[in-house]
Design a protein around this motif. Structure first.
Motif, mmCIF file in Angstrom:
data_model
loop_
_atom_site.group_PDB
_atom_site.id
_atom_site.type_symbol
_atom_site.label_atom_id
_atom_site.label_comp_id
_atom_site.label_asym_id
_atom_site.label_seq_id
_atom_site.Cartn_x
_atom_site.Cartn_y
_atom_site.Cartn_z
ATOM 1 N N ALA A 1 -47.325 -9.648 -2.059
ATOM 2 C CA ALA A 1 -46.303 -10.830 -1.925
ATOM 3 C C ALA A 1 -45.124 -10.764 -0.729
ATOM 4 O O ALA A 1 -45.302 -12.255 -0.160
ATOM 5 C CB ALA A 1 -44.837 -10.874 -2.781
ATOM 6 N N SER A 2 -45.430 -10.288 0.226
ATOM 7 C CA SER A 2 -44.927 -9.821 1.588
ATOM 8 C C SER A 2 -45.234 -9.925 2.345
ATOM 9 O O SER A 2 -45.369 -9.903 4.346
ATOM 10 C CB SER A 2 -44.131 -8.845 1.941
ATOM 11 N N SER A 3 -46.887 -10.288 2.622
ATOM 12 C CA SER A 3 -48.437 -10.253 3.550
ATOM 13 C C SER A 3 -48.175 -8.688 4.132
ATOM 14 O O SER A 3 -47.820 -8.603 5.416
ATOM 15 C CB SER A 3 -47.634 -11.534 4.778
ATOM 16 N N GLY A 4 -47.760 -7.868 3.331
ATOM 17 C CA GLY A 4 -47.635 -6.654 4.390
ATOM 18 C C GLY A 4 -48.550 -5.079 4.057
ATOM 19 O O GLY A 4 -49.520 -5.525 3.829
ATOM 20 N N ARG A 5 -48.476 -4.004 4.511
ATOM 21 C CA ARG A 5 -49.632 -3.298 4.608
ATOM 22 C C ARG A 5 -49.393 -2.182 3.727
ATOM 23 O O ARG A 5 -48.202 -2.364 3.025
ATOM 24 C CB ARG A 5 -49.085 -2.485 6.076
ATOM 25 N N LEU A 6 -50.451 -1.555 3.369
ATOM 26 C CA LEU A 6 -49.610 -0.600 2.570
ATOM 27 C C LEU A 6 -51.205 0.369 2.604
ATOM 28 O O LEU A 6 -51.870 0.468 3.426
ATOM 29 C CB LEU A 6 -51.086 -1.105 0.898
ATOM 30 N N LEU A 7 -50.042 1.798 2.904
ATOM 31 C CA LEU A 7 -50.762 3.225 3.240
ATOM 32 C C LEU A 7 -51.227 3.792 1.785
ATOM 33 O O LEU A 7 -50.087 3.825 0.928
ATOM 34 C CB LEU A 7 -49.742 3.843 4.486
ATOM 35 N N LEU A 8 -51.515 4.326 2.454
ATOM 36 C CA LEU A 8 -51.650 5.521 1.045
ATOM 37 C C LEU A 8 -51.687 7.211 2.036
ATOM 38 O O LEU A 8 -52.112 7.607 2.891
ATOM 39 C CB LEU A 8 -52.843 5.717 0.374
ATOM 40 N N ARG A 9 -50.902 7.921 1.311
ATOM 41 C CA ARG A 9 -50.343 9.090 1.911
ATOM 42 C C ARG A 9 -50.233 10.359 0.176
ATOM 43 O O ARG A 9 -49.758 10.413 0.009
ATOM 44 C CB ARG A 9 -48.644 8.690 2.343
ATOM 45 N N ILE A 10 -50.916 11.365 0.904
ATOM 46 C CA ILE A 10 -51.359 12.602 0.326
ATOM 47 C C ILE A 10 -50.020 13.750 0.372
ATOM 48 O O ILE A 10 -50.800 14.100 1.882
ATOM 49 C CB ILE A 10 -52.684 13.182 1.179
ATOM 50 N N GLU A 11 -49.498 13.950 -0.436
ATOM 51 C CA GLU A 11 -47.943 15.012 -0.433
ATOM 52 C C GLU A 11 -48.472 16.204 -0.263
ATOM 53 O O GLU A 11 -48.171 16.713 -1.467
ATOM 54 C CB GLU A 11 -46.548 14.417 -0.828
ATOM 55 N N ASP A 12 -49.933 17.042 0.118
ATOM 56 C CA ASP A 12 -49.865 18.016 -0.269
ATOM 57 C C ASP A 12 -49.446 19.261 0.386
ATOM 58 O O ASP A 12 -50.643 20.586 1.228
ATOM 59 C CB ASP A 12 -51.452 18.134 0.118
ATOM 60 N N ILE A 13 -48.051 18.917 0.917
ATOM 61 C CA ILE A 13 -47.413 20.401 1.268
ATOM 62 C C ILE A 13 -47.939 21.538 0.346
ATOM 63 O O ILE A 13 -47.859 22.866 0.756
ATOM 64 C CB ILE A 13 -46.287 19.953 2.147
ATOM 65 N N ASP A 14 -47.842 21.028 -0.774
ATOM 66 C CA ASP A 14 -48.089 22.739 -1.541
ATOM 67 C C ASP A 14 -49.480 22.932 -1.546
ATOM 68 O O ASP A 14 -49.547 22.904 -2.662
ATOM 69 C CB ASP A 14 -47.201 21.935 -2.789
ATOM 70 N N ILE A 15 -49.712 24.162 -0.669
ATOM 71 C CA ILE A 15 -51.244 23.885 -0.882
ATOM 72 C C ILE A 15 -51.567 25.074 -1.374
ATOM 73 O O ILE A 15 -52.640 25.279 -1.992
ATOM 74 C CB ILE A 15 -51.544 24.241 0.907
ATOM 75 N N THR A 16 -50.405 24.997 -2.363
ATOM 76 C CA THR A 16 -50.943 26.870 -3.772
ATOM 77 C C THR A 16 -51.544 25.583 -5.014
ATOM 78 O O THR A 16 -52.311 26.323 -5.589
ATOM 79 C CB THR A 16 -50.316 27.582 -4.269
ATOM 80 N N ARG A 17 -50.617 24.219 -5.119
ATOM 81 C CA ARG A 17 -51.065 23.918 -6.183
ATOM 82 C C ARG A 17 -52.047 22.496 -6.213
ATOM 83 O O ARG A 17 -52.194 22.124 -6.938
ATOM 84 C CB ARG A 17 -49.821 23.663 -6.831
ATOM 85 N N CYS A 18 -52.259 22.359 -4.395
ATOM 86 C CA CYS A 18 -52.670 20.665 -4.655
ATOM 87 C C CYS A 18 -54.003 21.309 -4.348
ATOM 88 O O CYS A 18 -54.800 22.359 -3.434
ATOM 89 C CB CYS A 18 -52.297 20.354 -3.095
ATOM 90 N N THR A 19 -55.174 20.464 -4.797
ATOM 91 C CA THR A 19 -56.664 20.931 -4.516
ATOM 92 C C THR A 19 -57.300 19.835 -4.242
ATOM 93 O O THR A 19 -56.977 17.800 -4.301
ATOM 94 C CB THR A 19 -57.055 21.256 -5.589
ATOM 95 N N ALA A 20 -58.687 19.524 -3.220
ATOM 96 C CA ALA A 20 -59.348 18.780 -3.080
ATOM 97 C C ALA A 20 -60.156 17.634 -3.636
ATOM 98 O O ALA A 20 -60.349 17.175 -3.666
ATOM 99 C CB ALA A 20 -60.730 19.660 -2.295
#
Ligand code: GLU
Length: 291
Positions: free
Chosen positions: A33-52
């Motif tokens: 609606a605002s002719s904006g950009r959309l980014l995706l960020r993977i918030e995976d600092i908790d490397i013990t709980r985040c998985t591929a």
């Protein structure tokens, strides 16, 4: 004028659920609606709980929803050096301190206090705020404990951070997703006490990486669920002390479960993968979300 920049920033520590779908779709719609950009960020600092696998699930579910994002995707686990630099600045300016109290010690201190008939302050999530005892430790005693391998976390000295700011702290919040009017919300970081900014093994925390990344990625619009509304107070104080620009915020409604509570990643029946397998389509899902 530069285009507005939005971001969807999930953590790959579980399956995306209906609440994430609402957040991602709201970001997409506001960006369009605002002719904006959309980014995706993977918030995976908790490397013990985040998985591929969970990360792959995020890409699969978003693509299924018809959401596109810019490349490259920023993965926080690849940027610890940038967070470390910000942490070192906070250390130099003595705005963080090593906090050594264990959970048991915190509980004990609070019980002692409450035994005198006084209540102990709770943060907006209902957790007792951290007792500031460690702030009184001398530099020599801090060094001694760190060198001896004592567990600790770096906590923000919130009162000191606020004392250094010239003006009252607030943020701009869109009244609704139509981006027509904003209001100024008074930030109250003291209600969180001295939050964790980094851990001994990981030079960052959710709050620190979010403000660094939003700034590095030139995010102008932070659109996320109301569960993070109060967290904005902490993030605003970090933006000020680190001299980062402040985005405009929109905290959208939450999708609640049948019990009236916020959805969690362990509730498999509201996971996007499970819904897809049960025959849900992106169209029925959008209708179910009332979009
Ligand atoms: N990574 C956070 C979450 O999954 C969202 C962070 C944000 O939007 O600021 O809840």
């Amino acid at each position: 004028m530069t285009a507005p920049v939005f971001r969807f920033a999930p953590s790959p520590n579980g399956e995306l659920h209906l609440g994430h779908a609402l957040s991602a779709l709201t970001n997409q719609r506001m960006a369009q609606a605002s002719s904006g950009r959309l980014l995706l960020r993977i918030e995976d600092i908790d490397i013990t709980r985040c998985t591929a696998e969970f990360e792959a699930g995020i890409y699969r579910d978003l693509a299924w929803l018809g959401i596109g994002w810019e490349q490259p995707v920023r993965r926080q686990s690849e940027h610890f050096g940038e967070y470390q630099a910000a942490l070192e600045r906070l250390q130099r300016e003595e705005l963080v301190y090593p906090a050594f109290m264990s959970r048991g010690e915190i509980r004990g201190a609070i019980m002692d206090h409450e035994a005198t008939g006084k209540s102990w302050p709770r943060d907006p999530d209902g957790a007792p705020v951290y007792p500031g005892n460690d702030k009184a430790l001398s530099a020599r005693e801090r060094r001694r404990r760190i060198d001896a391998g004592a567990p600790f976390a770096w906590r923000l000295d919130t009162a000191a951070a606020l004392a250094g700011l010239g003006s009252p702290l607030d943020w701009r919040e869109w009244a609704d997703g139509n981006m027509t009017a904003t209001s100024e919300i008074v930030a109250d970081p003291l209600q969180w006490g001295d939050v964790i900014i980094a851990r001994r093994e990981i030079p960052t925390s959710y709050h620190l990486s979010v403000v660094i990344d939003d700034a590095l990625q030139s995010v102008s619009h932070v659109v996320r669920g109301q569960d993070l509304y109060f967290a904005t107070s902490v993030q605003r104080v970090l933006q000020e002390v680190l001299e980062l620009p402040q985005p405009t915020y929109f905290h959208h409604r939450l999708v609640l479960g049948p019990d009236g509570r916020k959805l969690s990643k362990s509730q498999r029946d509201t996971g996007l993968n499970a819904l897809r397998e049960a025959g849900e389509t992106p169209e029925t899902l959008v209708a179910r979300l009332g979009l």
